[in-house]
Each structure stands twice: as C-alpha cells, then as structure tokens.
Design a protein around this motif. Structure first.
Motif, short mmCIF file in Angstrom:
data_model
loop_
_atom_site.label_atom_id
_atom_site.label_comp_id
_atom_site.label_asym_id
_atom_site.label_seq_id
_atom_site.Cartn_x
_atom_site.Cartn_y
_atom_site.Cartn_z
N TYR A 141 0.84 -1.20 0.00
CA TYR A 141 0.00 0.00 0.00
C TYR A 141 0.87 1.25 0.00
CZ TYR A 141 -4.83 -1.63 0.53
OH TYR A 141 -6.07 -2.15 0.30
N VAL A 142 1.83 1.28 0.93
CA VAL A 142 2.68 2.47 1.07
C VAL A 142 3.57 2.66 -0.15
CG1 VAL A 142 4.51 3.54 2.44
CG2 VAL A 142 2.67 2.29 3.58
N THR A 143 4.21 1.57 -0.60
CA THR A 143 5.17 1.66 -1.70
C THR A 143 4.51 2.06 -3.01
OG1 THR A 143 6.55 -0.02 -0.65
CG2 THR A 143 6.93 0.40 -3.00
N ARG A 144 3.40 1.40 -3.36
CA ARG A 144 2.75 1.69 -4.65
C ARG A 144 2.22 3.13 -4.71
NH1 ARG A 144 2.41 -2.69 -7.99
NH2 ARG A 144 2.32 -4.71 -6.95
N ILE A 145 1.54 3.54 -3.66
CA ILE A 145 0.99 4.89 -3.67
C ILE A 145 2.11 5.93 -3.65
CG2 ILE A 145 -0.32 6.56 -2.29
CD1 ILE A 145 -2.31 4.37 -1.69
N SER A 146 3.18 5.67 -2.90
CA SER A 146 4.32 6.60 -2.84
C SER A 146 5.01 6.72 -4.19
CB SER A 146 5.34 6.13 -1.80
OG SER A 146 4.78 6.13 -0.51
N ASN A 147 5.18 5.58 -4.88
CA ASN A 147 5.92 5.58 -6.15
C ASN A 147 5.07 5.99 -7.35
OD1 ASN A 147 8.17 4.74 -4.77
ND2 ASN A 147 7.90 2.58 -5.26
N LYS A 174 -0.03 4.17 -16.92
CA LYS A 174 -1.23 3.30 -16.94
C LYS A 174 -0.85 1.83 -16.84
CE LYS A 174 -3.84 6.66 -19.68
NZ LYS A 174 -2.72 7.61 -19.70
N SER A 175 0.20 1.55 -16.09
CA SER A 175 0.63 0.17 -15.88
C SER A 175 -0.26 -0.50 -14.85
CB SER A 175 2.08 0.13 -15.38
OG SER A 175 2.18 0.73 -14.10
N ARG A 176 -0.07 -1.79 -14.69
CA ARG A 176 -0.84 -2.52 -13.67
C ARG A 176 -0.54 -1.95 -12.28
NH1 ARG A 176 -5.43 -4.45 -12.09
NH2 ARG A 176 -5.30 -6.23 -10.66
N SER A 177 0.68 -1.50 -12.06
CA SER A 177 1.04 -0.92 -10.77
C SER A 177 0.28 0.38 -10.52
CB SER A 177 2.56 -0.68 -10.70
OG SER A 177 2.97 -0.37 -9.40
N LEU A 180 -3.25 -0.58 -9.51
CA LEU A 180 -3.33 -1.05 -8.13
C LEU A 180 -3.24 0.13 -7.16
CD1 LEU A 180 -1.14 -4.28 -8.22
CD2 LEU A 180 -3.59 -4.14 -7.79
N ALA A 181 -2.39 1.10 -7.47
CA ALA A 181 -2.29 2.29 -6.62
C ALA A 181 -3.64 3.01 -6.57
CB ALA A 181 -1.20 3.23 -7.15
N PHE A 182 -4.30 3.11 -7.73
CA PHE A 182 -5.63 3.74 -7.80
C PHE A 182 -6.63 2.98 -6.93
CE2 PHE A 182 -9.82 4.51 -9.41
CZ PHE A 182 -9.83 5.81 -9.86
N VAL A 183 -6.62 1.65 -7.04
CA VAL A 183 -7.55 0.81 -6.26
C VAL A 183 -7.29 0.99 -4.76
CG1 VAL A 183 -8.17 -1.57 -5.70
CG2 VAL A 183 -7.87 -0.89 -8.08
N TYR A 184 -6.01 1.01 -4.38
CA TYR A 184 -5.66 1.21 -2.97
C TYR A 184 -6.17 2.56 -2.47
CZ TYR A 184 -2.41 -2.78 -3.26
OH TYR A 184 -1.85 -4.03 -3.40
N ALA A 185 -5.94 3.61 -3.27
CA ALA A 185 -6.36 4.96 -2.87
C ALA A 185 -7.87 5.03 -2.71
CB ALA A 185 -5.88 5.98 -3.89
N PHE A 212 -9.83 0.89 -17.02
CA PHE A 212 -8.67 0.04 -16.78
C PHE A 212 -8.59 -1.01 -17.87
CE2 PHE A 212 -8.47 0.61 -11.88
CZ PHE A 212 -8.03 1.90 -12.08
N SER A 213 -7.37 -1.40 -18.17
CA SER A 213 -7.21 -2.48 -19.15
C SER A 213 -7.61 -3.80 -18.50
CB SER A 213 -5.74 -2.57 -19.59
OG SER A 213 -4.90 -2.79 -18.47
#
Length: 451
Positions: A141-147, A174-177, A180-185, A212-213
């Motif tokens: 959660y922290v890493t994806r949203i931060s990056n 618009k990568s899968r990462s 996922l960051a969007f979903v987490y947020a 989303f793709s």
C-alpha cells in the motif's frame, strides 16, 4: 453514634450535585470512593464536571444527538488544561452540534483531516486494519501509492478533485502498478468516509470515467519443450547475475516455493543432519517442511561453505548497512530480465514446478502438499508424515528438468555446486540404526579436478 453513621453513608452514596459551576468549582470538590462524582451546572444544561475516584477531573457535556435516542457523553478537557470560561464556551459549541444531530468529535476529525494527504489515510487504514493485513500487503500500500501517485501526494485529501485525479491518470504510464495504486487509494478513501473524516470519494467518481485495461490472470510457465532453451539461456545469463540471486532462482525452480518464503530462508531452518528445510512463515500460516534432495543438499552446502555465506540468511542481500548485511534478497527481477527470450517472474517458476508435477502424474493431493496450499482435504498429519514421499516427488521433478533440459541440473551440480555427476545417495544406516543424511551425502562433494 447511629446518627453519625447514617450521615456518613448518605455522603458516600451521593453521586452528583447541581450548582452553578465557576472557575474554582473543580478544586473545591473531592473524589468519592469506588464511584464517579458529577458536578452538574444549573445554568447550562448538559454541562458538568466529572471527578474520578483516582482524582482525575474533566469538563464534559451530555446530550442527545438531534434530541432523540440515548444521551452521549463527551469529554471536553482536563480541568487543569482549560479555564472554566474556555470549557463553558466549548460546551456550548458541542451542545449546539448535538442538537443539530452532529457528533462534535466527528467535526474535530474533519478539521484535522483537512491537512491529511493520501499517505496519511493509508497509515490510518493500516493502523485500523493491521490484524487483517500481512506485512507485505501493508508495505505494498505504502510503496505503490508513494511511487505511482507522486503528483497527488502533497495535496490535502479534503481538497483533492476528480479532475486532478484524471490529470494524474492521463500523465501516468497506466501500468498494472498504477491501477493497483488507484484501487488502494479508492479503498482508503472509502474507509475515511466510513469513519466520517471525509464526505466524498473523488477516486470513486473518477473511476466512472477511467477505463482500466482488462488484465487476464497470468498463467505463464516454462513448458517441457522450452526447458532446454530456458535452462541454457539461464546458465548463460547467470554470468551477469549475483551468485546469491542465481542460487535463489534455482532453489525456487526445484522446490516450487513462494517468492517471499524462499527469500527469507535462514540457516537456522536448514538441517543438514536430518535433511530438511523448514519454512516457518508461509502464506497460509502453516509450517512447511521441505525434504532435502541430493541436488538441494549440494546447492545449500555450497552456499554454507562459500566465502560469501551469511551468518543468518541463506540468500542475503548484497546491500550493506555499514559493514554488515542485515536483510535477505527481495527483488530478483533485474536478474530475470537478463534471461534471453523469456519474460518470466519468480511465480512463473512455481507454476513451472506445478506443471512438471502434473506431467509426472503426481496426484493433486501430493501437489497441494508440495506447494503448501491451504487445502481442507490435506491434513497437517499428512504433511508431516510424508517427508520420504515428498522427497521422491521432488527428486522426480529434478529428473524431469534434467530429462527435458539436457541434463542442465546435473551440470549445475558439478560446475556450480562442487558435486560429482551422480545425483543418487545409497540409503545406509549407522550403528545406532539412525540415518545421518549429511554423512550419507558427503560423497556427493568432489574435487573439481576429479569430475
């Protein structure tokens, strides 16, 4: 005497008084034994001082939200932190909010949340749901949203707009990462709304206009017709890899273990004498006992005898803190990218292992045990009582890789792990009728010039 006794009982049972509260009221009243004592104000209904038996004194209010239902009690502050006039003014504000049906604490939370960022909401979410989340999930959660959401991180969440989120999405890869960051947020905003920190979720609104793709579940693995090319390319690419990463990838390939479980393997859990590897921390919270095949013996023995052997980790990180390595490896993807013609992940190695067992006709129950799946039809007793059976299955997979991979694992055992070309140990028992696997397998180790 009787009269005095009755007067004492009456005083002890008194739980409240009603007077006009002033600046010295809280100092004039003493605590009661075994019960709270209340000094209620006759001028402002619902405003009072609570005195605990331990002497703690606080200004409080009590009211019904919207004038209906049960009364709610709210602490304003300790009596020694606010003046009586300050406490009375705050009490008026709180009582006014209650009459309107708004809990004063929720208003305070909203004021505080105005300066919160997305990462603040992430930390709040992790703290609230910590017992439901694994360590890796919290970090993700922290890493994806931060990056992935850097343009949005400095904005107060109360002021974040749908357009700002759409602008971020338009400019990101618009990568899968990113997805996922969007979903987490969106999830942490939903929790903030549930806690009444926020009134709306701009991510939920933005999702209605963001497509989303469709990402199909990854099913990549190395088929038996590709094994020869893959293992050949892997051996060639290994010259550009750290030895630790190389050995880690081989370990996952021949055991089918999960990425994190293999990465965190420590020497305390490697038993050469009894020929077992223990993975105490697994995804399904079940201890996984892996029998040590001859090939695994050579791999691990070479690591324990090497100059780069770490005192704790079997696969240590090459990054140092000061003069010491404190962590195990965590990201082998750069090394995987060096394998020509194969775009694979560590989990693809696990799928390759599973495919090999199916090709060999190993029953589903045995496969579940080898992969340490959480399965109701595989009991703990079966897992722990079948080490010899599991070892035979693991050796069959090694033979499978050799058969379709042009004896690549036999080559590794000789040129990487210092063994001879014979991957078979005769099972002999010593005088105590017990089997010392380490002694039995010592003959596998040979001087390179003798191979």
């Amino acid at each position: 005497m009787v009269t005095n006794f009755d007067n004492n009982v009456k005083k002890l049972r008194t739980s409240s008084v009603s007077i006009k509260i002033n600046k010295s009221t809280w100092e004039k009243h003493s605590p009661r034994i075994k019960r709270d004592f209340y000094v209620r104000d006759t001028k402002l209904e619902g405003y009072y001082i609570r005195i605990r038996p331990n002497g703690k004194k606080t200004y409080c209010i009590q009211s019904r939200l919207g004038g209906i239902g049960r009364k709610v009690s709210i602490v304003i502050a300790d009596c020694n932190l606010l003046t009586e006039s300050e406490a009375r003014e705050t009490a008026r504000q709180y009582l006014a909010s209650c009459k309107q049906g708004v809990h004063p604490r929720k208003q305070i939370q909203k004021k505080v949340s105005k300066n919160k960022t997305i990462l603040h909401l992430v930390n709040d979410y992790i703290e609230e749901a910590h017992y439901k989340l694994t360590k890796s999930t919290k970090q993700d959660y922290v890493t994806r949203i931060s990056n992935r959401m850097k343009p949005l991180l400095k904005l107060p969440v109360a002021e974040l707009t749908v357009q700002e989120i759409k602008d971020w999405w338009k400019g990101c890869p618009k990568s899968r990462s990113d997805e996922l960051a969007f979903v987490y947020a969106r999830k942490v905003f939903d929790v903030a709304i549930g806690n009444e920190y926020l009134d709306n979720n701009p991510f939920a609104k933005a999702k209605k206009t963001i497509q989303f793709s469709e990402i199909a579940e990854r099913e990549t693995h190395i088929s038996k017709t590709e094994l020869s090319d893959f293992l050949s390319n892997f051996i060639n690419a290994s010259e550009q890899m750290k030895t630790t990463i190389r050995d880690y990838l081989v370990f996952v390939l021949v055991t089918g273990k999960r990425k994190g479980e293999a990465e965190s393997l420590s020497w305390n859990n490697v038993d050469f004498k009894n020929g077992t590897i223990t993975l105490p921390i697994t995804k399904n919270k079940k201890v996984d006992i892996v029998p040590m095949t001859d090939f695994l013996f050579l791999l691990l023995k070479s690591r324990s005898n090497s100059e780069e052997a770490h005192k704790k980790w079997v696969f240590p990180s090459h990054y140092k803190k000061g003069k010491h390595i404190e962590k195990h490896i965590s990201s082998p993807y750069k090394s995987l990218a060096k394998i020509k013609d194969f775009n694979i992940t560590v989990h693809d190695f696990r799928r390759t292992f599973a495919t090999a067992t199916k090709e060999l006709g190993i029953p589903k129950e045995d496969l579940s045990t080898l992969l340490n799946h959480s399965s109701q039809d595989v009991t703990d007793q079966y897992v722990f009582a079948s080490l010899d059976h599991k070892e035979k299955s693991l050796k069959a997979v090694t033979d499978y890789y050799n058969r379709y991979g042009d004896d690549a694992l036999s080559w590794m055992s000789v040129y990487w792990y210092g063994g001879n070309s014979n991957l078979y140990v005769p099972q002999e028992k010593d005088d105590n009728d017990s089997l010392d696997r380490e002694k039995q397998r010592e003959y596998l180790l040979a001087e390179n010039e003798n191979n």
